[in-house]
Design a protein around this motif. Structure first.
Motif, PDB file in Angstrom:
ATOM      1  N   HIS A  53       0.934  -3.499  -1.322  1.00 13.41           N
ATOM      2  CA  HIS A  53       0.644  -3.627  -2.753  1.00 13.41           C
ATOM      3  C   HIS A  53       0.190  -2.297  -3.362  1.00 13.41           C
ATOM      4  O   HIS A  53       0.290  -2.109  -4.586  1.00 13.41           O
ATOM      5  CB  HIS A  53      -0.430  -4.697  -2.975  1.00 13.41           C
ATOM      6  N   GLU A  54      -0.273  -1.381  -2.530  1.00 10.67           N
ATOM      7  CA  GLU A  54      -0.737  -0.102  -3.060  1.00 10.67           C
ATOM      8  C   GLU A  54       0.416   0.780  -3.538  1.00 10.67           C
ATOM      9  O   GLU A  54       0.192   1.746  -4.278  1.00 10.67           O
ATOM     10  CB  GLU A  54      -1.567   0.621  -1.997  1.00 10.67           C
ATOM     11  N   ILE A  55       1.653   0.442  -3.120  1.00  7.61           N
ATOM     12  CA  ILE A  55       2.837   1.173  -3.602  1.00  7.61           C
ATOM     13  C   ILE A  55       2.897   1.154  -5.126  1.00  7.61           C
ATOM     14  O   ILE A  55       3.360   2.112  -5.763  1.00  7.61           O
ATOM     15  CB  ILE A  55       4.127   0.543  -3.026  1.00  7.61           C
ATOM     16  N   GLY A  61       2.645   1.218 -11.548  1.00 14.38           N
ATOM     17  CA  GLY A  61       2.131   0.217 -12.467  1.00 14.38           C
ATOM     18  C   GLY A  61       1.232   0.818 -13.528  1.00 14.38           C
ATOM     19  O   GLY A  61       1.260   0.410 -14.697  1.00 14.38           O
ATOM     20  N   ALA A  62       0.429   1.806 -13.125  1.00 17.32           N
ATOM     21  CA  ALA A  62      -0.460   2.456 -14.082  1.00 17.32           C
ATOM     22  C   ALA A  62       0.343   3.178 -15.156  1.00 17.32           C
ATOM     23  O   ALA A  62       0.013   3.123 -16.351  1.00 17.32           O
ATOM     24  CB  ALA A  62      -1.378   3.430 -13.352  1.00 17.32           C
ATOM     25  N   VAL A  84      -3.099  -3.934 -10.502  1.00 14.79           N
ATOM     26  CA  VAL A  84      -2.717  -4.527  -9.227  1.00 14.79           C
ATOM     27  C   VAL A  84      -1.580  -5.515  -9.486  1.00 14.79           C
ATOM     28  O   VAL A  84      -1.552  -6.193 -10.520  1.00 14.79           O
ATOM     29  CB  VAL A  84      -3.918  -5.229  -8.544  1.00 14.79           C
ATOM     30  N   MET A  85      -0.624  -5.553  -8.584  1.00 18.41           N
ATOM     31  CA  MET A  85       0.471  -6.513  -8.654  1.00 18.41           C
ATOM     32  C   MET A  85       0.156  -7.648  -7.698  1.00 18.41           C
ATOM     33  O   MET A  85      -0.038  -7.419  -6.490  1.00 18.41           O
ATOM     34  CB  MET A  85       1.798  -5.850  -8.301  1.00 18.41           C
ATOM     35  N   LEU A 133      10.399  -5.951  -6.720  1.00 18.78           N
ATOM     36  CA  LEU A 133       9.561  -5.262  -7.695  1.00 18.78           C
ATOM     37  C   LEU A 133       9.543  -3.758  -7.438  1.00 18.78           C
ATOM     38  O   LEU A 133       9.560  -2.950  -8.374  1.00 18.78           O
ATOM     39  CB  LEU A 133       8.142  -5.831  -7.639  1.00 18.78           C
ATOM     40  N   LYS A 134       9.530  -3.376  -6.177  1.00 22.48           N
ATOM     41  CA  LYS A 134       9.580  -1.956  -5.829  1.00 22.48           C
ATOM     42  C   LYS A 134      10.866  -1.321  -6.354  1.00 22.48           C
ATOM     43  O   LYS A 134      10.847  -0.229  -6.955  1.00 22.48           O
ATOM     44  CB  LYS A 134       9.479  -1.782  -4.315  1.00 22.48           C
TER      45      LYS A 134
END
Length: 425
Positions: free
Chosen positions: A84-86, A91-92, A103-104, A316-317
């Motif tokens: 999730h840190e990817i 996202g920011a 966070v996703m 999503l990535k």
């Protein structure tokens, strides 16, 4: 002011496409076809098209599962433990936050419920929630459930803004007037970034300022705004926001959603929240017998509950990498022209058969135009569908069309116009 390059002639659309710097991105998406012909897909506000790179991302994680199994949590090319840190940086940039504010996770309404636990803290005097006209039903259900849980009557506590202009279009003055008169009763201002029904883009920065000046918490549902319009959640001082990623973010049906928590709240460990093991500090996450008390991780990550669904996050990535490559500024620039061209075509070819209810001011809308059909919206929608146009209909009389700048072309708009001409004729 009408763009001088606009015309209902096909040659004009071809010229616009030839000068479109983002035209090559269409080839990165799977365009639906019928009888070998590409459909005019104007339904990205409901479900975005599949990036072709999704297949490789999902197959990569399937291979990791197949060949590494448990060890893929730490030894995979993209370790599952921190997968999730990817999305922090991407996202920011997408929503205008800092990496620790985004966070996703989960689905949109799950995230909204989690945020309401923390940010809807009603008192006997300040308990109301201010929402826009035509609030999305899932949001309304979540809000009603929290109001009832706290012992208030939803019919009294949830206040729908009324517009002095009518038609469900809300101006800053509508919000300002209510908050000036009754702001001390409002615990939460909870609006959409873009209203799903009218397509109106709200001025979120101004709404946040007005809400905070009245002592309210301010949150947004960005389901129709994320990936559609540029956002500056941190600079606007928004308290929290949630969004899905299956519409403009093209991450697939039921895709993993997103959440923003402003950093001033993210570092408040005493803020009430529902907890789970993925929201605590990673260093202690597997010390199961020794750490019996939940200590939230700093930032939006601290609202996580469960470990991330890797196979659901792989699409999503693929999608966010495209957004990160293009940038919202370039997408917005094309979107303004593409939607402006759609408006031009409708006004020149539809006659009085439809009315565009979305604001004509480009600063008050994203991709979507909502059309009020004067007679039998169902038949109108079916005729568009038969002509190869994919849109959607909302009862009782609204047909929504949304040209998405990542994969729609000006020729798509011209084709829509040809079908529209036949339908209204």
């Amino acid at each position: 002011m009408t763009d001088p390059a606009f015309s209902v002639e096909q040659s004009a659309a071809r010229t616009l496409d030839a000068h479109d710097p983002l035209s090559s991105y269409r080839s990165k998406f799977a365009i639906p076809t019928r009888n070998g012909e590409e459909l005019v897909y104007f339904a990205g506000d409901s479900l975005g098209l599949m990036p072709k790179s999704v297949r490789g991302e999902v197959e990569r994680e399937l291979r990791e599962w197949e060949t590494r199994a448990l060890h893929a949590h730490f030894e995979a090319e993209h370790p599952w433990y921190s997968y999730h840190e990817i999305f922090r940086e991407m996202g920011a940039r997408l929503v205008g936050g800092t990496p620790r504010e985004v966070v996703m996770m989960n689905g949109l309404t799950v995230n909204l419920n989690l945020m309401l636990v923390s940010f809807y803290r009603p008192t006997a005097d300040r308990f109301r929630i201010l929402v826009e006209p035509n609030c999305f039903p899932s949001d309304l259900y979540a809000l009603q459930s929290h109001v009832s849980y706290h012992g208030f009557d939803p019919a009294e506590a949830i206040v729908e803004l009324t517009s002095h202009e009518g038609g469900g279009i809300v101006q800053g003055s509508d919000i300002d007037n209510y908050l000036m008169n009754r702001g001390d009763e409002v615990a939460l201002v909870m609006l959409s970034g873009v209203n799903y029904f009218s397509g109106q883009l709200y001025h979120m920065g101004e709404i946040t300022r007005l809400g905070h000046s009245a002592g309210c918490v301010v949150g947004f549902d960005l389901a129709h705004a994320a990936g559609n319009v540029p956002l500056k959640l941190h600079d606007w001082d928004v308290d929290f926001a949630v969004w899905c990623s299956y519409k403009y973010l093209n991450s697939g049906p039921g895709a993993v959603a997103g959440c923003f928590v402003h950093e001033r709240h993210g570092s408040n460990a005493d803020l009430p929240r529902f907890a789970g093991w993925w929201g605590n500090e990673p260093e202690t996450r597997f010390q199961m017998d020794r750490v019996r008390e939940f200590v939230p991780r700093d930032g939006a990550d601290g609202w996580q509950i469960s470990n991330p669904p890797i196979l659901a996050m792989a699409p999503l990535k693929a999608s966010l990498e495209i957004f990160d490559e293009v940038g919202m500024s370039a997408l917005r620039e094309k979107s303004l022209r593409l939607t402006g061209y759609l408006e031009y075509v409708i006004n020149h070819l539809a006659g009085d058969a439809v009315e565009i209810v979305t604001p004509s001011d480009p600063d008050q809308r994203g991709c979507q135009l909502s059309l009020r059909v004067k007679q039998n919206a169902g038949e109108f929608f079916d005729a568009l569908s038969s002509g190869g146009v994919v849109a959607d209909v909302r009862e009782p009389d609204i047909v929504r069309v949304a040209p998405v700048p990542l994969y729609n072309s000006f020729t798509d708009v011209w084709k829509f116009g040809q079908v529209l001409r036949q339908v209204v004729g």
